[in-house]
Design an enzyme around this catalytic site. Structure first.
Site, PDB file in Angstrom:
ATOM      1  N   CYS A 203      -5.509   8.919  -1.883  1.00 32.03           N
ATOM      2  CA  CYS A 203      -4.476   7.933  -2.207  1.00 32.03           C
ATOM      3  C   CYS A 203      -3.131   8.562  -2.550  1.00 32.03           C
ATOM      4  CB  CYS A 203      -4.943   7.065  -3.369  1.00 32.03           C
ATOM      5  SG  CYS A 203      -6.453   6.152  -3.034  1.00 32.03           S
ATOM      6  N   CYS A 228      -2.698   1.369 -11.031  1.00 31.22           N
ATOM      7  CA  CYS A 228      -4.149   1.314 -10.843  1.00 31.22           C
ATOM      8  C   CYS A 228      -4.803   0.366 -11.835  1.00 31.22           C
ATOM      9  CB  CYS A 228      -4.746   2.713 -10.997  1.00 31.22           C
ATOM     10  SG  CYS A 228      -4.448   3.438 -12.627  1.00 31.22           S
TER      11      CYS A 228
END
Length: 233
Positions: A203, A228
Site C-alpha cells: 500500500c 487507515c
C-alpha cells in the site's frame, strides 16, 4: 476531559515538544506510550522520549505486510537506545478469515475492503495496546495531509476514550529532518528513495517531486480517504 485538553493546549502552545513530553511522561507513568509507525516523526519522538525517560513505553504494530527495511529499523532502534520496543501483531483468525473471504490483496478493489484489511491488521492490535493506556503519543503533523490540518498538540480521543498527544503537530517536514540529522536518529532508508510516508509494502509507493508527502499511501484512492482508521477525525 475536553476542557482539560484545551487548557493543556494553551499551557504548552509556545513550548518545545520535549516540555510537553516531559509533563505527560511523568504525569502518567506506565499508562502512557508512543504508538510508533517507525516513520521520521516517530523516530524523532523516540529519541526525545528516551532521553527524558529511558524506560518509557514505545510500541509498534507489525501488520505482517511491512517492508524489510522497516523490520531492520526496529532492530537498529532497539540497539541504539538499548531498549526493547513492544510489538503488537494481529490475531491470526481474523486475518485468515479476511484473506479467505476476500483474497490476499483485496484492498486494491475498494475503500471498504482496504479499510477492513486495516482494521484487522492495524486497528484491532492498536486497540489491544491502547487498552493498557490513558494517554497515547503520536507523530501526527498538521501539514501531513488534508485529513490532519486541524490537529492540536493535545486532544481527547473520543473513539478510544483517552488523551492523544501530538508533540510535533506544528513541525514542518524540514523541522523533523533537522532534528533527525542533528541527533543522528536512525531512520528508514526508504526515505532516501523518495518514500516520505511508509506503511505496509503493498500500500506504499515512492512519490514524485512536488507530490503530497502522503500521496504514496493508498495512491489509488482519493485524498480524503487516506487514513487507515487509527486516527479518526
Amino acid at each position: 476531559m475536553k476542557a482539560k485538553t484545551e487548557q493543556l493546549n494553551k499551557e504548552f502552545e509556545a513550548k518545545k515538544p520535549e516540555e510537553l513530553l516531559r509533563y505527560f511522561l511523568y504525569e502518567y507513568g506506565d499508562r502512557i506510550a508512543l504508538a510508533s509507525s517507525l516513520g521520521l516523526e516517530d523516530q524523532a519522538l523516540t529519541d526525545m522520549i528516551l532521553k527524558i525517560k529511558k524506560n518509557a513505553r514505545i510500541f509498534t504494530i507489525d501488520t505482517g505486510r511491512l517492508f524489510p527495511e522497516t523490520y531492520s529499523l526496529i532492530d537498529k532502534t532497539n540497539m541504539k537506545y538499548a531498549f526493547r520496543m513492544e510489538v503488537y501483531f494481529p490475531e491470526s483468525k481474523p486475518v485468515e478469515e479476511y484473506v479467505y473471504m476476500n483474497g490476499i490483496n483485496a484492498f486494491y478493489e475498494s475503500v471498504e475492503k482496504r479499510k477492513k484489511c486495516c482494521n484487522v491488521r492495524k486497528i484491532q492490535p492498536l486497540q489491544r495496546a491502547l487498552s493498557t493506556l490513558d494517554v497515547w503519543i503520536c507523530g501526527l503533523r498538521q501539514e501531513q495531509s488534508v485529513t490532519r490540518t486541524g490537529i492540536n498538540a493535545v486532544e481527547w480521543d473520543e473513539a478510544n476514550g483517552l488523551i492523544k498527544v501530538n508533540p510535533l503537530a506544528c513541525f514542518s517536514e524540514q523541522d523533523v529532518w533537522a532534528y533527525i540529522r542533528k541527533h543522528c536518529v536512525p531512520y528508514n532508508v526508504l526515505h532516501d528513495k523518495k518514500f516520505p510516508s511508509i506503511g505496509c509494502q503493498p500500500c506504499t509507493r515512492a512519490v514524485s517531486s512536488g507530490e503530497d508527502i502522503r500521496s504514496g499511501r493508498w495512491w489509488w484512492e482519493d485524498p480524503e480517504h487516506k487514513e487507515c482508521g487509527l486516527h479518526k477525525r
